[in-house]
Design a protein around this motif. Structure first.
Motif: not given
Ligand code: NAP
Ligand code: GCO
Length: 266
Positions: A52-53, A55-56, A61
């Motif tokens: 998730l980090a 992708y961010e 998102k």
């Protein structure tokens, strides 16, 4: 026809299995770049948080979930959750996979089954879960990540070759069975790609020299190099988009030419 627009994935929901890192992450990044909403799964909270980090950091998102592709109940729950929160899945990329490099006569049936379970039964479970929604919606794209081992064998990879050969045929069968419902199911057959899965084949030797397999693969690849996850981005967008609507049951090998080449005379 607006040709550039036919590659757009705006408004589409894409599930990339095993999209936390490696090839899956790059494919998800490509689909996001073309406009798709990204959903991915992996097996651990640690990998989920890291992904998730990541992708961010790319400005994406993404929606990440913990789900094992071999667990039908978990996959069905994931697909239902995505449908409720984001909408029906338009694009499934069956990317999650493992390899075990063990000589066949030393391999346990349990190890063999585990590879087949993740690399072949997993794609079946995921495709089975998304197809009804695709039929209802009137379209769908399924991309199965195959392999050189969908066509070729080599020492130590019997289970992987059996699974990836099977995945090629599952691809053709989904095309045969659901083409009428406007679902296109194609495969991407990556050549040798530098990811964590192939890291042991590229390790430096104790004397600092390149791994013999690394040298072998580079000499077997007309492009003269290992592939990168980024090499798979364009092919994935093509197969996920309207631009490939009459392409079905096809395996697109993205291998720097390996399958075309007999190899150098020693
Ligand atoms: P990788 O770096 O090892 O990544 C594999 C991904 O699959 C990880 O995100 C892993 O996440 C996930 N995964 C594994 N088992 C899973 C399961 N049971 N349920 C859910 N997720 C699972 O591998 P890669 O090199 O990117 O390979 C991706 C795909 O391309 C695989 O199918 C592989 O066989 C295929 N491929 C690779 C190459 C190559 O040269 N690298 C070439 C041809 C084909 P977790 O561990 O967090 O679950
Ligand atoms: C191996 C490799 C391969 C690749 C890939 C080739 O040990 O030979 O890991 O199987 O990962 O699938 O396309």
């Amino acid at each position: 026809m607006d040709i550039m627009n036919s590659f757009s994935l705006k408004g589409k929901v894409a599930l990339v299995t095993g999209g936390a890192y490696g090839i899956g992450f790059a494919i998800a990044e490509a689909l996001a770049g073309a406009g798709a909403e990204i959903v991915f799964n992996c097996r651990s909270q640690k990998n989920l948080d890291q992904a998730l980090a990541d992708y961010e950091a790319k400005g994406i998102k993404a929606h990440g979930y913990i789900a094992d592709v071999t667990d039908e109940a978990q996959v069905q729950e994931l697909v239902a959750k995505v449908a409720a929160e984001l909408g029906t899945i338009d694009i499934l990329v069956n990317n999650a996979g493992i390899i075990k490099r063990i000589p066949m006569t030393e391999m346990s049936a349990e190890d063999f089954r585990q590879v087949v379970d993740i690399d072949l039964v997993g794609p079946f479970i995921c495709a089975k879960a998304v197809i009804p929604g695709m039929i209802e919606k009137g379209h769908g794209k399924i991309i199965n990540i195959c392999s050189m081992m969908s066509e070729l064998g080599r020492e130590t990879v019997s289970a992987y070759a059996a699974a990836k050969g099977g995945l090629k045929m599952l691809t053709r069968n989904i095309c045969s069975e659901y083409g009428e419902a406007n679902i296109q199911c194609n495969g991407i057959g990556p050549g040798y790609i530098a990811t964590p899965q192939t890291a042991p084949l590229r390790e430096r030797q104790a004397d600092g020299s390149r791994h013999p397999f690394d040298q072998f693969i580079v000499s077997k690849t007309p492009a003269g190099r290992w592939g990168t996850p980024e090499d798979l981005m364009g092919p994935a967008v093509f197969l996920a988009s309207d631009a490939s609507d009459f392409v079905n049951g096809h395996i697109l090998y993205v291998d720097g030419g390996i399958l075309a080449y007999i190899g150098k005379q020693p």
